[in-house]
Design an enzyme around this catalytic site. Structure first.
Site, PDB file in Angstrom:
ATOM      1  CD  GLU A  93      -8.107  -2.553  -0.016  1.00 44.08           C
ATOM      2  OE1 GLU A  93      -7.103  -2.601   0.723  1.00 44.08           O
ATOM      3  OE2 GLU A  93      -8.543  -1.520  -0.521  1.00 44.08           O
ATOM      4  CB  CYS A 344      -5.300   1.960   5.160  1.00 43.86           C
ATOM      5  SG  CYS A 344      -4.010   1.797   6.341  1.00 43.86           S
TER       6      CYS A 344
HETATM    7  N1  SAH Z   1     -12.313  -0.074  12.626  1.00 40.85           N
HETATM    8  C1  SAH Z   1     -11.392  -0.930  13.300  1.00 40.85           C
HETATM    9  C2  SAH Z   1     -10.637  -1.879  12.394  1.00 40.85           C
HETATM   10  C3  SAH Z   1     -10.135  -1.353  11.086  1.00 40.85           C
HETATM   11  S1  SAH Z   1      -8.773  -0.246  11.097  1.00 40.85           S
HETATM   12  C4  SAH Z   1     -10.447  -0.113  14.146  1.00 40.85           C
HETATM   13  O1  SAH Z   1     -10.549   1.116  14.139  1.00 40.85           O
HETATM   14  O2  SAH Z   1      -9.648  -0.678  14.861  1.00 40.85           O
HETATM   15  C5  SAH Z   1      -7.390  -1.284  11.433  1.00 40.85           C
HETATM   16  C6  SAH Z   1      -6.212  -0.528  12.035  1.00 40.85           C
HETATM   17  O3  SAH Z   1      -5.530   0.254  11.027  1.00 40.85           O
HETATM   18  C7  SAH Z   1      -6.640   0.443  13.125  1.00 40.85           C
HETATM   19  O4  SAH Z   1      -5.775   0.362  14.233  1.00 40.85           O
HETATM   20  C8  SAH Z   1      -6.521   1.764  12.404  1.00 40.85           C
HETATM   21  O5  SAH Z   1      -6.445   2.801  13.312  1.00 40.85           O
HETATM   22  C9  SAH Z   1      -5.287   1.539  11.553  1.00 40.85           C
HETATM   23  N2  SAH Z   1      -5.085   2.539  10.490  1.00 40.85           N
HETATM   24  C10 SAH Z   1      -6.016   3.196   9.784  1.00 40.85           C
HETATM   25  N3  SAH Z   1      -5.446   4.094   8.943  1.00 40.85           N
HETATM   26  C11 SAH Z   1      -4.121   4.003   9.127  1.00 40.85           C
HETATM   27  C12 SAH Z   1      -2.994   4.681   8.539  1.00 40.85           C
HETATM   28  N4  SAH Z   1      -3.126   5.642   7.619  1.00 40.85           N
HETATM   29  N5  SAH Z   1      -1.754   4.321   8.964  1.00 40.85           N
HETATM   30  C13 SAH Z   1      -1.600   3.342   9.904  1.00 40.85           C
HETATM   31  N6  SAH Z   1      -2.612   2.677  10.470  1.00 40.85           N
HETATM   32  C14 SAH Z   1      -3.871   3.005  10.098  1.00 40.85           C
END
Ligand code: SAH
Length: 367
Positions: A93, A344
């Site tokens: 995505e 996500c």
């Molecule tokens: N692996 C990397 C990048 C991908 S995640 C990282 O961990 O930063 C991108 C962002 O989306 C991260 O800050 C992650 O913690 C957040 N994220 C993941 N799941 C989420 C959710 N259910 N609600 C809000 N933010 C979320």
């Protein structure tokens, strides 16, 4: 290997020169090829490359631009979410967000993710494979082509952990920054990580002034380790040491922190004060440092139960105000694309079957 031919979108101009020379083509053709590829032209459609060369290229190298398999456009703010299909049928995505200062794209760096964060949809099913540099770049090229507007900013916050695919991500940065290609400045690119500390030091030594974004989400090790397994390997103190060193390593280095507000778990005024204590003591011990925290409303993830389904969300503005009073810049992340589930890894989950590791347990079981 089904395909060991080099992937054209993963090659820098110098590497294309070597390839073209091996096909008996002059060096300047490499630059033309690079420019065309980065505008989204398949080699076969390039008018400045002869038929014989196209044939030689087809047998010597591979080419595939991610294909739009699904596209959702937000009626609220114009955010576009793409489900892209790769050459091997895997899907990833990307999200294109429109801001006053320009268009920004959120790209994926892996198919799935092995980090196991408890709140995240991308890690359910584990990591299937890394994306190669051309597949990361291809998301930017394909989205720009589809939207018909220049993309000026990139965040690596899609599916995957960029520092777990280190070499390909670094190569992607060189490709996307190249003056013959998209020419996107490093200061317009953010890399978001859950905290692979050894790789943060390695990244510091690359001397690329990209913005480093840390997914922090908790102000103490016991909560962070429950939410994010990586914290059991490197705790918060080690992570913040690496951040401080990254910041001090050169002019213009910027770091920001992501903090998901999870109702009843980390969103109270006490939590805000704890976060401010932590950041101020670890990051500003030996001198001033600008600190920026992005507060993110938690997205509910289908298939993941909430930590405390009955908990009421505290006021995020109160949380932000406490940070601000303690000298920390806090912004409340606008929820772009709220109507199209623009975050996500959820679209990929809905529409593909995938293998990989066993699913991680629902959030509830971690408490
Ligand atoms: N692996 C990397 C990048 C991908 S995640 C990282 O961990 O930063 C991108 C962002 O989306 C991260 O800050 C992650 O913690 C957040 N994220 C993941 N799941 C989420 C959710 N259910 N609600 C809000 N933010 C979320």
């Amino acid at each position: 290997m089904e395909n060991s031919r080099p992937e054209l979108l993963s090659l820098l101009p110098d590497e294309l020169s070597v390839l073209m020379a091996s096909l008996g083509e002059p060096g300047y053709r490499a630059r033309q090829l690079f420019e065309g590829l980065h505008r989204g032209l398949p080699p076969d459609e390039m008018t400045n490359i002869g038929k014989a060369t196209k044939e030689k290229l087809r047998s010597a190298a591979s080419y595939h631009l991610p294909e739009v398999r699904k596209k959702l456009v937000s009626k609220l703010d114009g955010t576009i979410k793409y489900l892209f299909e790769l050459a091997d049928g895997n899907c990833i995505e990307s999200v294109l967000m429109k801001y006053k200062h320009g268009n920004s794209i959120c790209v994926s760096t892996q198919v799935g993710c092995s980090m196991g964060c408890a709140f995240c949809a991308s890690t359910i099913g584990g990591r299937v494979r890394n994306l190669n540099p051309g597949e990361i770049l291809g998301q930017v090229i394909a989205a720009q082509l589809d939207a018909g507007e220049r993309i000026s900013n990139i965040v690596m916050m899609g599916i995957g952990e960029p520092l777990d695919n280190y070499d390909n991500v670094i190569k992607f940065l060189h490709l996307v920054n190249h003056e013959y290609g998209l020419n996107i400045g490093y200061r317009h690119i953010s890399l978001s990580t859950c905290g692979l500390v050894d790789k943060i030091y390695k990244l510091r030594d690359e001397n690329l002034p990209i913005i480093l974004s840390i997914s922090l989400h908790a102000a103490d090790d016991s909560l962070r380790s429950r939410l994010m397994p990586i914290n059991r390997r490197w705790g918060i103190a080690e992570l913040l040491d690496a951040c401080r060193e990254y910041y001090r390593s050169g002019p213009g280095r910027r770091i920001s922190f992501e903090y998901i507000l999870i109702p009843g778990l980390n969103d109270s005024p006490d939590d805000a004060n704890k976060l401010a204590d932590l950041l101020n003591s670890c990051l500003r011990a030996d001198g001033p440092m600008p600190i920026h925290v992005n507060l993110i409303p938690q997205n509910k993830v289908y298939g993941r139960e909430q930590a405390d389904p009955g908990a009421r969300a505290a006021d995020p503005r109160a949380f932000a105000a406490i940070l601000e009073r303690r000298g920390i810049r806090a912004t409340l992340r606008r929820r772009l694309g709220a109507d199209i589930n623009a975050s996500c890894g959820q679209l990929r989950r809905e529409s593909t079957k995938y293998g990989g590791a066993a699913p991680v347990p629902p959030l509830k079981e971690l408490f």
